[in-house]
Scaffold this active site. Sequence first.
Site, PDB file in Angstrom:
ATOM      1  N   ASN A 151       5.274   3.766   5.570  1.00 41.09           N
ATOM      2  CA  ASN A 151       6.575   2.633   6.732  1.00 41.09           C
ATOM      3  C   ASN A 151       7.126   1.678   4.558  1.00 41.09           C
ATOM      4  O   ASN A 151       9.021   1.344   4.957  1.00 41.09           O
ATOM      5  CB  ASN A 151       6.697   1.201   6.836  1.00 41.09           C
ATOM      6  CG  ASN A 151       5.599   0.540   6.486  1.00 41.09           C
ATOM      7  OD1 ASN A 151       3.830   0.849   5.371  1.00 41.09           O
ATOM      8  ND2 ASN A 151       5.495  -1.059   6.939  1.00 41.09           N
ATOM      9  N   GLU A 249      -5.701  -3.249   4.870  1.00 40.39           N
ATOM     10  CA  GLU A 249      -4.651  -4.164   5.482  1.00 40.39           C
ATOM     11  C   GLU A 249      -4.159  -3.203   6.826  1.00 40.39           C
ATOM     12  O   GLU A 249      -3.876  -2.250   6.373  1.00 40.39           O
ATOM     13  CB  GLU A 249      -4.301  -3.344   4.402  1.00 40.39           C
ATOM     14  CG  GLU A 249      -4.483  -4.653   2.830  1.00 40.39           C
ATOM     15  CD  GLU A 249      -3.894  -6.045   2.932  1.00 40.39           C
ATOM     16  OE1 GLU A 249      -3.790  -6.964   3.775  1.00 40.39           O
ATOM     17  OE2 GLU A 249      -5.309  -6.621   2.126  1.00 40.39           O
ATOM     18  N   GLU A 461      -4.791  -8.995  -0.542  1.00 40.02           N
ATOM     19  CA  GLU A 461      -4.565  -8.001  -2.358  1.00 40.02           C
ATOM     20  C   GLU A 461      -3.294  -9.235  -2.664  1.00 40.02           C
ATOM     21  O   GLU A 461      -3.882 -10.639  -2.580  1.00 40.02           O
ATOM     22  CB  GLU A 461      -3.454  -6.832  -1.238  1.00 40.02           C
ATOM     23  CG  GLU A 461      -3.930  -6.063  -0.181  1.00 40.02           C
ATOM     24  CD  GLU A 461      -3.711  -4.165  -1.117  1.00 40.02           C
ATOM     25  OE1 GLU A 461      -1.847  -5.246  -0.366  1.00 40.02           O
ATOM     26  OE2 GLU A 461      -3.490  -3.739  -1.266  1.00 40.02           O
TER      27      GLU A 461
HETATM   28  P1  NDP Z   1      -2.271   5.145   9.302  1.00 43.44           P
HETATM   29  O1  NDP Z   1      -3.437   5.012   9.529  1.00 43.44           O
HETATM   30  O2  NDP Z   1      -1.297   6.725  10.117  1.00 43.44           O
HETATM   31  O3  NDP Z   1      -2.503   6.555   7.524  1.00 43.44           O
HETATM   32  C1  NDP Z   1      -2.370   5.327   6.467  1.00 43.44           C
HETATM   33  C2  NDP Z   1      -2.800   5.934   5.704  1.00 43.44           C
HETATM   34  O4  NDP Z   1      -4.239   6.807   5.965  1.00 43.44           O
HETATM   35  C3  NDP Z   1      -2.035   7.600   5.614  1.00 43.44           C
HETATM   36  O5  NDP Z   1      -1.816   8.062   4.269  1.00 43.44           O
HETATM   37  C4  NDP Z   1      -2.662   8.654   6.156  1.00 43.44           C
HETATM   38  O6  NDP Z   1      -2.287  10.017   5.761  1.00 43.44           O
HETATM   39  C5  NDP Z   1      -4.196   8.226   5.731  1.00 43.44           C
HETATM   40  N1  NDP Z   1      -4.725   8.890   6.444  1.00 43.44           N
HETATM   41  C6  NDP Z   1      -5.448   8.583   8.428  1.00 43.44           C
HETATM   42  N2  NDP Z   1      -6.183   9.396   8.159  1.00 43.44           N
HETATM   43  C7  NDP Z   1      -7.091   8.980   7.540  1.00 43.44           C
HETATM   44  C8  NDP Z   1      -8.458   9.399   6.882  1.00 43.44           C
HETATM   45  N3  NDP Z   1      -9.623  10.149   8.466  1.00 43.44           N
HETATM   46  N4  NDP Z   1      -9.391   9.288   5.888  1.00 43.44           N
HETATM   47  C9  NDP Z   1      -8.130   8.795   4.415  1.00 43.44           C
HETATM   48  N5  NDP Z   1      -7.090   8.988   4.957  1.00 43.44           N
HETATM   49  C10 NDP Z   1      -6.745   8.770   6.495  1.00 43.44           C
HETATM   50  O7  NDP Z   1      -0.990   4.384   9.961  1.00 43.44           O
HETATM   51  P2  NDP Z   1       0.350   4.874   8.971  1.00 43.44           P
HETATM   52  O8  NDP Z   1       1.237   5.803   7.803  1.00 43.44           O
HETATM   53  O9  NDP Z   1       0.455   5.396  10.677  1.00 43.44           O
HETATM   54  O10 NDP Z   1       1.054   3.624   8.808  1.00 43.44           O
HETATM   55  C11 NDP Z   1       1.442   2.693   9.803  1.00 43.44           C
HETATM   56  C12 NDP Z   1       0.269   1.639   9.886  1.00 43.44           C
HETATM   57  O11 NDP Z   1       0.742   1.250   9.067  1.00 43.44           O
HETATM   58  C13 NDP Z   1       0.626   0.640  11.047  1.00 43.44           C
HETATM   59  O12 NDP Z   1      -0.002  -0.293  10.967  1.00 43.44           O
HETATM   60  C14 NDP Z   1       1.222  -1.207  10.191  1.00 43.44           C
HETATM   61  O13 NDP Z   1       1.133  -2.081  10.256  1.00 43.44           O
HETATM   62  C15 NDP Z   1      -0.205  -0.443   8.671  1.00 43.44           C
HETATM   63  N6  NDP Z   1       0.295  -1.256   7.677  1.00 43.44           N
HETATM   64  C16 NDP Z   1       0.045  -2.495   7.497  1.00 43.44           C
HETATM   65  C17 NDP Z   1       0.205  -3.151   6.278  1.00 43.44           C
HETATM   66  C18 NDP Z   1      -0.292  -3.887   6.075  1.00 43.44           C
HETATM   67  O14 NDP Z   1      -0.061  -4.699   4.856  1.00 43.44           O
HETATM   68  N7  NDP Z   1      -1.523  -4.634   7.062  1.00 43.44           N
HETATM   69  C19 NDP Z   1       1.927  -3.018   5.248  1.00 43.44           C
HETATM   70  C20 NDP Z   1       2.018  -2.281   5.997  1.00 43.44           C
HETATM   71  C21 NDP Z   1       1.523  -0.651   7.639  1.00 43.44           C
HETATM   72  P3  NDP Z   1      -1.171  10.788   6.519  1.00 43.44           P
HETATM   73  O15 NDP Z   1       0.135  10.054   6.533  1.00 43.44           O
HETATM   74  O16 NDP Z   1      -0.812  11.508   5.185  1.00 43.44           O
HETATM   75  O17 NDP Z   1      -1.685  11.247   7.293  1.00 43.44           O
END
Ligand code: NDP
Length: 480
Positions: A151, A249, A461
């Site tokens: 995002n 996070e 963080e």
């Molecule tokens: P995901 O959890 O799908 O993915 C986040 C990252 O983790 C991506 O790089 C993804 O890879 C990777 N990932 C997925 N599966 C695994 C695994 N088994 N092992 C290690 N890494 C993995 O989240 P999104 O990318 O869809 O992001 C949206 C989410 O992030 C929302 O829920 C949002 O609320 C949260 N978010 C939280 C924030 C905070 O500060 N608390 C800030 C911004 C977002 P890939 O995408 O390449 O599959």
Amino acid sequence: MENIKNYINGNFHNPISNDWIDNYNPSNGNVYGQIPNSSKDDVENAYIAAKSAFPSWSQTTLEERSRILLKISEGIEAHLDELAQAESKDNGKPISLAKAIDIPRASSNFRFFGNAITQFASESHESAGQNAINYTLRQPIGVVGCISPWNLPLYLFTWKIAPALAAGNCVVAKPSEVTPMTAYLLGKICNDAGLPKGVLNIVHGLGTTTGQAIIEHPDIKAISFTGGTATGAHIAKVAAPMFKKLSLELGGKNPNIIFADCDYEDMLATSVRSSFANQGQICLCGSRIFVEQAIYEKFKVDFVEKVKQLKVGHPSESTTNIGALVSKPHLEKVKSYIDIAKKEGGTVLCGGNEVTVSGYENGYYLEPTVIEVTSDECRVNQEEIFGPIVTIMPFKTEDEVLQMANKVKYGLSATLWTNNLKRTMRLSSQIHAGIVWVNTWLMRDLRTPFGGVKASGVGREGGFEALRFFTEPKNVCIKY
Ligand code: NDP
């Protein structure tokens, strides 16, 4: 085609397996490049490079580390236009937003931690009457893993990498496979800034392959992750038996609580932003709006009128307020909540439809959508949608709204609109959230702790919290 490579040991490499993933442009639905789907072997190479770089990087003087991080910050600034264009193309966000927020913040992250490390200090404890003094050594952990979501791609990627490097660690990092382009471009900027080879390594690929290889790696000692709650839970399960340090996070479903005594116009304008900035794809967006009964009807009319004025359009147009959602599957997920809301008895006050942007008919556009709900317990009010959809409902008392605000599994942030000081103090202390904004939203001071409670994550963080996470404290007790 714009193909991306892994950045390992200061060089750019194809994935060993030659396995590639398509990279989509969400504004037109076209594939515009390919991304490595890196395997365990690529991650191992990244780890080996990081491990070899660690002894020297961890011994670099603070002044030298700071100097390099500041140069990376300047490099990002110098490439503002190129990076903003890449971010917008990869993610679908308006280019104006990438230029004003995402890329400047990525630069600030390196500047902030480049400076912070020169001010970071540890404690000492004199044991009175025992002729002893204890001091805390804060040592870098070694090789750490940083995994970030789609995002705010470069913004959140650098939010992790900068403190990790500043603290003297070497990094194996993975951006989201959905938005990898600016992370790829960062590699060259790091080389130009003189970051020694192997200190930062960026591997691209799916979470389930590349991400999994990072979290499973026995010698990657800490994982800093931002992403969805389900992924966070999975990472905790894999990493905990190896006793890795974890910062998670995760998702949010944040309340925006509006009292009748607020500064109305400021609240109204900010609430539009906190609902729909970045197409509502910010973990901090206030997606549950609770309005005090006395001003509810007025708010409803004014808010809907303002939301209807938001222009959905191609991200490169300067008049665009709402760009494309990040991907087709995400668009489908977000849209499904509009149907769920209708089934649950919610009323769509505006929006609710896909938008066809002329010339970009296959892009992933959705109208900003406001749904009036009658119960805070419905699914659209409880589950993270992470798109341009907000719910609104009235409340009568402070106690009632506090209960509704806290009755979700998440606890990332909350926004309060009121000029009543005592109420501000009461609610700020009782709301389940890691961050409370009062009469503002998304105002950030990088020194402050950032993170959530409950299903929104563990750890903080920001500022010295991040430097503490990326160092291991060791107590040294000296008797004299
Ligand atoms: P995901 O959890 O799908 O993915 C986040 C990252 O983790 C991506 O790089 C993804 O890879 C990777 N990932 C997925 N599966 C695994 C695994 N088994 N092992 C290690 N890494 C993995 O989240 P999104 O990318 O869809 O992001 C949206 C989410 O992030 C929302 O829920 C949002 O609320 C949260 N978010 C939280 C924030 C905070 O500060 N608390 C800030 C911004 C977002 P890939 O995408 O390449 O599959």
